[in-house]
Write a protein that holds these residues in place. Structure first.
Motif, short mmCIF file in Angstrom:
data_model
loop_
_atom_site.label_atom_id
_atom_site.label_comp_id
_atom_site.label_asym_id
_atom_site.label_seq_id
_atom_site.Cartn_x
_atom_site.Cartn_y
_atom_site.Cartn_z
N ASP A 46 0.81 -1.22 0.00
CA ASP A 46 0.00 0.00 0.00
C ASP A 46 0.85 1.27 0.00
O ASP A 46 0.33 2.37 0.23
CB ASP A 46 -0.93 0.01 1.21
CG ASP A 46 -0.15 0.06 2.54
OD1 ASP A 46 1.06 -0.23 2.53
OD2 ASP A 46 -0.78 0.37 3.58
N ALA A 47 2.14 1.15 -0.28
CA ALA A 47 3.05 2.28 -0.12
C ALA A 47 2.73 3.43 -1.06
O ALA A 47 2.84 4.60 -0.67
CB ALA A 47 4.49 1.83 -0.32
N PHE A 48 2.33 3.15 -2.28
CA PHE A 48 2.12 4.25 -3.21
C PHE A 48 0.87 5.05 -2.86
O PHE A 48 0.83 6.27 -3.06
CB PHE A 48 2.06 3.75 -4.65
CG PHE A 48 2.37 4.83 -5.66
CD1 PHE A 48 3.57 5.51 -5.61
CD2 PHE A 48 1.48 5.16 -6.66
CE1 PHE A 48 3.88 6.51 -6.52
CE2 PHE A 48 1.77 6.15 -7.58
CZ PHE A 48 2.98 6.83 -7.50
N ALA A 49 -0.13 4.38 -2.32
CA ALA A 49 -1.31 5.11 -1.83
C ALA A 49 -0.90 6.06 -0.71
O ALA A 49 -1.43 7.18 -0.60
CB ALA A 49 -2.36 4.13 -1.35
N ALA A 50 0.05 5.64 0.12
CA ALA A 50 0.53 6.50 1.20
C ALA A 50 1.23 7.74 0.65
O ALA A 50 1.13 8.83 1.23
CB ALA A 50 1.48 5.71 2.11
N VAL A 51 1.94 7.61 -0.47
CA VAL A 51 2.58 8.76 -1.10
C VAL A 51 1.53 9.78 -1.54
O VAL A 51 1.68 10.98 -1.31
CB VAL A 51 3.46 8.31 -2.29
CG1 VAL A 51 3.90 9.51 -3.12
CG2 VAL A 51 4.68 7.55 -1.79
N GLY A 52 0.47 9.31 -2.17
CA GLY A 52 -0.59 10.21 -2.59
C GLY A 52 -1.19 10.96 -1.42
O GLY A 52 -1.44 12.18 -1.51
N ARG A 53 -1.42 10.25 -0.31
CA ARG A 53 -1.97 10.92 0.87
C ARG A 53 -1.00 11.95 1.43
O ARG A 53 -1.39 13.05 1.83
CB ARG A 53 -2.33 9.88 1.93
CG ARG A 53 -3.51 8.99 1.56
CD ARG A 53 -4.01 8.22 2.76
NE ARG A 53 -3.00 7.30 3.29
CZ ARG A 53 -2.84 6.05 2.88
NH1 ARG A 53 -3.63 5.56 1.92
NH2 ARG A 53 -1.92 5.28 3.41
N ALA A 54 0.30 11.58 1.47
CA ALA A 54 1.31 12.51 2.00
C ALA A 54 1.39 13.77 1.16
O ALA A 54 1.66 14.86 1.68
CB ALA A 54 2.66 11.81 2.08
N LEU A 55 1.15 13.65 -0.15
CA LEU A 55 1.16 14.81 -1.03
C LEU A 55 -0.09 15.67 -0.85
O LEU A 55 -0.12 16.81 -1.32
CB LEU A 55 1.26 14.36 -2.49
CG LEU A 55 2.60 13.79 -2.94
CD1 LEU A 55 2.46 13.12 -4.31
CD2 LEU A 55 3.67 14.87 -2.97
N GLY A 56 -1.11 15.11 -0.22
CA GLY A 56 -2.37 15.83 -0.04
C GLY A 56 -3.34 15.61 -1.17
O GLY A 56 -4.35 16.33 -1.27
N LEU A 57 -3.10 14.62 -2.02
CA LEU A 57 -4.01 14.33 -3.12
C LEU A 57 -5.22 13.57 -2.60
O LEU A 57 -5.12 12.77 -1.67
CB LEU A 57 -3.30 13.51 -4.19
CG LEU A 57 -2.07 14.14 -4.84
CD1 LEU A 57 -1.48 13.19 -5.88
CD2 LEU A 57 -2.40 15.49 -5.48
N THR A 58 -6.36 13.81 -3.22
CA THR A 58 -7.58 13.08 -2.88
C THR A 58 -7.98 12.18 -4.04
O THR A 58 -7.48 12.33 -5.17
CB THR A 58 -8.73 14.05 -2.58
OG1 THR A 58 -9.13 14.71 -3.81
CG2 THR A 58 -8.30 15.11 -1.57
N ASP A 59 -8.90 11.28 -3.78
CA ASP A 59 -9.37 10.38 -4.84
C ASP A 59 -10.03 11.16 -5.97
O ASP A 59 -10.07 10.69 -7.11
CB ASP A 59 -10.36 9.36 -4.27
CG ASP A 59 -9.69 8.37 -3.34
OD1 ASP A 59 -8.45 8.25 -3.39
OD2 ASP A 59 -10.42 7.72 -2.54
N GLY A 60 -10.54 12.34 -5.68
CA GLY A 60 -11.22 13.13 -6.70
C GLY A 60 -10.31 13.98 -7.54
O GLY A 60 -10.78 14.62 -8.49
N ASP A 61 -9.03 14.02 -7.25
CA ASP A 61 -8.08 14.83 -8.03
C ASP A 61 -7.74 14.09 -9.32
O ASP A 61 -7.04 13.07 -9.30
CB ASP A 61 -6.80 15.10 -7.22
CG ASP A 61 -7.03 16.04 -6.06
OD1 ASP A 61 -7.89 16.94 -6.20
OD2 ASP A 61 -6.36 15.89 -5.03
N ALA A 62 -8.23 14.61 -10.44
CA ALA A 62 -8.05 13.96 -11.73
C ALA A 62 -6.90 14.60 -12.50
O ALA A 62 -6.48 15.72 -12.21
CB ALA A 62 -9.33 14.05 -12.54
N VAL A 63 -6.40 13.88 -13.49
CA VAL A 63 -5.34 14.40 -14.35
C VAL A 63 -5.81 15.70 -15.00
O VAL A 63 -6.94 15.80 -15.49
CB VAL A 63 -4.97 13.36 -15.43
CG1 VAL A 63 -4.06 13.98 -16.47
CG2 VAL A 63 -4.29 12.16 -14.79
N GLY A 64 -4.95 16.70 -14.96
CA GLY A 64 -5.27 18.02 -15.48
C GLY A 64 -5.67 19.01 -14.42
O GLY A 64 -5.71 20.23 -14.69
#
Length: 246
Positions: A150-168
């Motif tokens: 699950d490490a890469f999901a942790a990176v997204g959370r640490a960056l402050g990204l949410t599931d709703g943040d789409a490309v662009g």
């Protein structure tokens, strides 16, 4: 057991053939990593001890390594075909990565195949937004804890990204210091962030039992690769410290 592989991609980019040629042969680290520029002739020396087997600027460049020094990949070849479009204002590119994998073929092929899409996307981002600006390049790996499933999901959370943040989307990022960026690439394996001065790339190599990777291509006039690398290394290590992955 040894087995051949071939990964093929074709795309158009808003850059001239000459600009694409410069990007893939100059070795600057603008989109990939710094490397020895090829000797400009067929039969010349290419990056990492490879041999240039095709050299026809700005149309065809191929390098081949038959002794890579990596037992798991004893043969590696990279081939670039570049053709003009729209009267030479745009370029069509055909990229072929081929060779031989020996151990754990399916896993190695999956990793190379998925990395190809991300690297070539970064090439297009570089050509569209930054070329031919000089670059300060930093690359680093996460700690052992970043090999977890699950490490890469942790990176997204640490960056402050949410599931709703789409490309662009334009996002507020919690990095070594807060900053605004365009989320230019995102899937379960890779994240790409683009600012006015940099391309910041995250590699979910935990999917292939390796640590998370991170690279920064910094095009700011006062860019300091060493300082940038140290700041992001501290950030990435902190993201996997005890109690920080919730």
């Amino acid at each position: 057991m040894s087995k051949e592989f071939e990964i093929v991609r074709e795309f158009e980019v808003d850059a001239t053939p000459e600009e694409v040629w410069e990007a893939v042969t100059a070795g600057t680290g603008g989109y990939l990593w710094p490397m020895e520029p090829p000797e400009p002739k067929a039969g010349g020396r290419g990056p990492f001890g490879s041999t240039v087997t095709a050299w026809d600027p700005p149309h065809r460049y191929t390098n081949r390594s038959e002794d890579t020094g990596m037992p798991a990949q004893p043969l590696n070849q990279l081939d670039h075909t570049i053709e003009p479009r729209d009267g030479g204002r745009r370029a069509w590119v055909r990229y072929v990565h081929s060779g031989i994998f020996t151990d754990d073929w399916d896993n190695q092929y999956d990793g190379a195949n998925r990395h190809t899409d991300f690297y070539l996307h970064t090439l297009r981002e570089y050509l569209t937004h930054f070329a031919p600006r000089p670059v300060a390049f930093s690359t680093l790996n996460g700690p052992e804890a970043s090999t977890a499933p699950d490490a890469f999901a942790a990176v997204g959370r640490a960056l402050g990204l949410t599931d709703g943040d789409a490309v662009g989307a334009r996002v507020s990022v919690r990095g070594p210091r807060p900053f605004e960026a365009v989320l230019d690439y995102r899937d379960e394996y890779f994240i790409g962030l683009r600012t006015d001065e940099a391309l910041i790339r995250f590699f979910g190599r935990n999917h292939w039992s390796a640590p998370i990777g991170l690279s920064v291509h910094d095009f700011a006039q006062d860019a300091d690769a060493e300082a940038t690398g140290a700041a992001w290394q501290a950030w990435l290590t902190s993201a996997f410290s005890t109690g920080s992955r919730s």
